[in-house]
Design an enzyme around this catalytic site. Structure first.
Site, PDB file in Angstrom:
ATOM      1  N   ASN A 160      -3.092 -25.196  -1.858  1.00  0.00           N
ATOM      2  CA  ASN A 160      -2.862 -23.782  -2.167  1.00  0.00           C
ATOM      3  C   ASN A 160      -3.061 -22.991  -0.886  1.00  0.00           C
ATOM      4  O   ASN A 160      -4.182 -22.620  -0.527  1.00  0.00           O
ATOM      5  CB  ASN A 160      -3.814 -23.307  -3.263  1.00  0.00           C
ATOM      6  CG  ASN A 160      -3.504 -23.965  -4.585  1.00  0.00           C
ATOM      7  OD1 ASN A 160      -2.545 -23.597  -5.252  1.00  0.00           O
ATOM      8  ND2 ASN A 160      -4.291 -24.975  -4.947  1.00  0.00           N
ATOM      9  N   GLU A 161      -1.948 -22.761  -0.206  1.00  0.00           N
ATOM     10  CA  GLU A 161      -1.977 -22.113   1.106  1.00  0.00           C
ATOM     11  C   GLU A 161      -2.075 -20.594   0.947  1.00  0.00           C
ATOM     12  O   GLU A 161      -1.947 -20.078  -0.177  1.00  0.00           O
ATOM     13  CB  GLU A 161      -0.691 -22.481   1.871  1.00  0.00           C
ATOM     14  CG  GLU A 161      -0.497 -23.982   2.100  1.00  0.00           C
ATOM     15  CD  GLU A 161      -1.446 -24.555   3.155  1.00  0.00           C
ATOM     16  OE1 GLU A 161      -2.436 -23.895   3.532  1.00  0.00           O
ATOM     17  OE2 GLU A 161      -1.202 -25.699   3.593  1.00  0.00           O
ATOM     18  N   PRO A 162      -2.343 -19.863   2.045  1.00  0.00           N
ATOM     19  CA  PRO A 162      -2.384 -18.408   1.968  1.00  0.00           C
ATOM     20  C   PRO A 162      -1.158 -17.862   1.231  1.00  0.00           C
ATOM     21  O   PRO A 162      -0.029 -18.311   1.461  1.00  0.00           O
ATOM     22  CB  PRO A 162      -2.387 -17.988   3.444  1.00  0.00           C
ATOM     23  CG  PRO A 162      -3.101 -19.117   4.127  1.00  0.00           C
ATOM     24  CD  PRO A 162      -2.656 -20.354   3.397  1.00  0.00           C
ATOM     25  N   SER A 164      -1.164 -18.009  -2.119  1.00  0.00           N
ATOM     26  CA  SER A 164      -1.276 -18.596  -3.462  1.00  0.00           C
ATOM     27  C   SER A 164      -2.025 -17.642  -4.384  1.00  0.00           C
ATOM     28  O   SER A 164      -3.028 -17.054  -3.988  1.00  0.00           O
ATOM     29  CB  SER A 164      -2.043 -19.925  -3.412  1.00  0.00           C
ATOM     30  OG  SER A 164      -1.341 -20.872  -2.643  1.00  0.00           O
ATOM     31  N   THR A 179      -1.915 -26.192   8.578  1.00  0.00           N
ATOM     32  CA  THR A 179      -2.082 -27.441   7.823  1.00  0.00           C
ATOM     33  C   THR A 179      -1.231 -28.547   8.430  1.00  0.00           C
ATOM     34  O   THR A 179      -1.694 -29.684   8.609  1.00  0.00           O
ATOM     35  CB  THR A 179      -1.682 -27.207   6.355  1.00  0.00           C
ATOM     36  OG1 THR A 179      -2.537 -26.205   5.812  1.00  0.00           O
ATOM     37  CG2 THR A 179      -1.778 -28.484   5.540  1.00  0.00           C
TER      38      THR A 179
END
Ligand code: PGA
Length: 259
Positions: A160-162, A164, A179
């Site tokens: 869940n990246e920025p 999300s 990532t």
């Protein structure tokens, strides 16, 4: 005797800081082992949400040791992994299937059909239905008893990246540049790192009954400060955990350096 420091945190969340990374890993492994044994006594399944990456390796090493030396059985354990690269074939060295087999599953007695890892081989059209089913399976097992988390330097939990959202569920996502840079060694260069992944959502994670976020080493100090003390925002997805009572942050001294 483990020497650790327990810091007070809003909402009575626990932050445990250990001098050595190994001590932090032993604490989490012991909590998981206790849960498995308690469920065995009750004749119930223990439903574990598992993570990959360098951080949880020490936890898995200890769980394997407890199995081999201490008779800890995983017959009553069901697992759901957080994520998998997309596309990714399970036979590839970089797959999270390979990681989990190598670090845990090949060394314990968990029945294979009780292991769940998102499938990186699906056709694009099939992904959404698959993700919905993944969510449903977790619910069918009564929810995750415990979720083990690392944290990425992007602030991700799972993938869940920025950006999300708090109500996100299992889905296909794009990976953050940080990532992909951090994974470049595993893939022989950043250009070879997949640009997408399937991940449980923030909502999937926070519905777990107990959450352990493990962060080890100086590399995590900056993001740990943002995630634990910064604003709660989708730009640091791990910050959503600040709102929960059932989270323990398990850190080594280096990761806690800026708290
Ligand atoms: P790492 O990854 O344990 O390899 O640092 C953590 C994560 O991305 O969640």
């Amino acid at each position: 005797m483990i020497k650790n420091k327990v810091l007070e945190h809003s909402l009575q969340q626990t932050i445990k800081v250990y001098k050595h990374a190994d001590e932090a890993s032993l604490y989490v492994a012991d909590k998981i082992a206790q849960l498995i044994r308690k469920k065995q006594d009750l004749g119930e399944l223990a439903v574990l949400g598992l993570a990959t990456g360098s951080t949880p390796k020490g936890v898995y090493r200890e769980l394997v040791r407890l199995h081999q030396n201490d008779g800890l059985s995983f017959q009553n354990v069901v697992t759901f992994n957080l994520d998998e690269y997309y596309p990714m074939h399970p036979v590839e060295d970089q797959s999270y299937v390979a990681f989990m087999k190598h670090n845990l599953f090949n060394h314990i007695d968990i029945p294979v059909h009780q292991i769940h890892i998102p499938d990186g081989t699906l056709s694009l059209e099939g992904i959404q239905a698959y993700c919905d089913l993944y969510e449903q399976k977790i619910v069918d097992f009564g929810g995750l008893d415990v979720q083990l988390l690392g944290i990425g330097r992007s602030g991700h939990i799972g993938f869940n990246e920025p950006g999300s959202l708090q109500n996100s569920i299992t889905r296909l996502v794009s990976l953050d540049d940080i990532t992909r840079a951090d994974a470049s060694d595993d893939f022989g260069g950043k250009d070879n790192v997949p640009t997408q992944a399937i991940t449980m959502g923030i909502q999937t994670i926070i519905q777990a009954k107990q959450i352990f976020l493990l962060a080890l080493s100086q590399r995590k100090a900056e993001i740990i400060k943002k995630a634990l003390k910064g604003e709660i925002s989708a730009s640091v997805p791990a910050s959503f955990l600040q709102q929960l009572e059932h989270v323990e942050y398990i850190l080594d001294q280096e990761a806690a350096a800026f708290l």
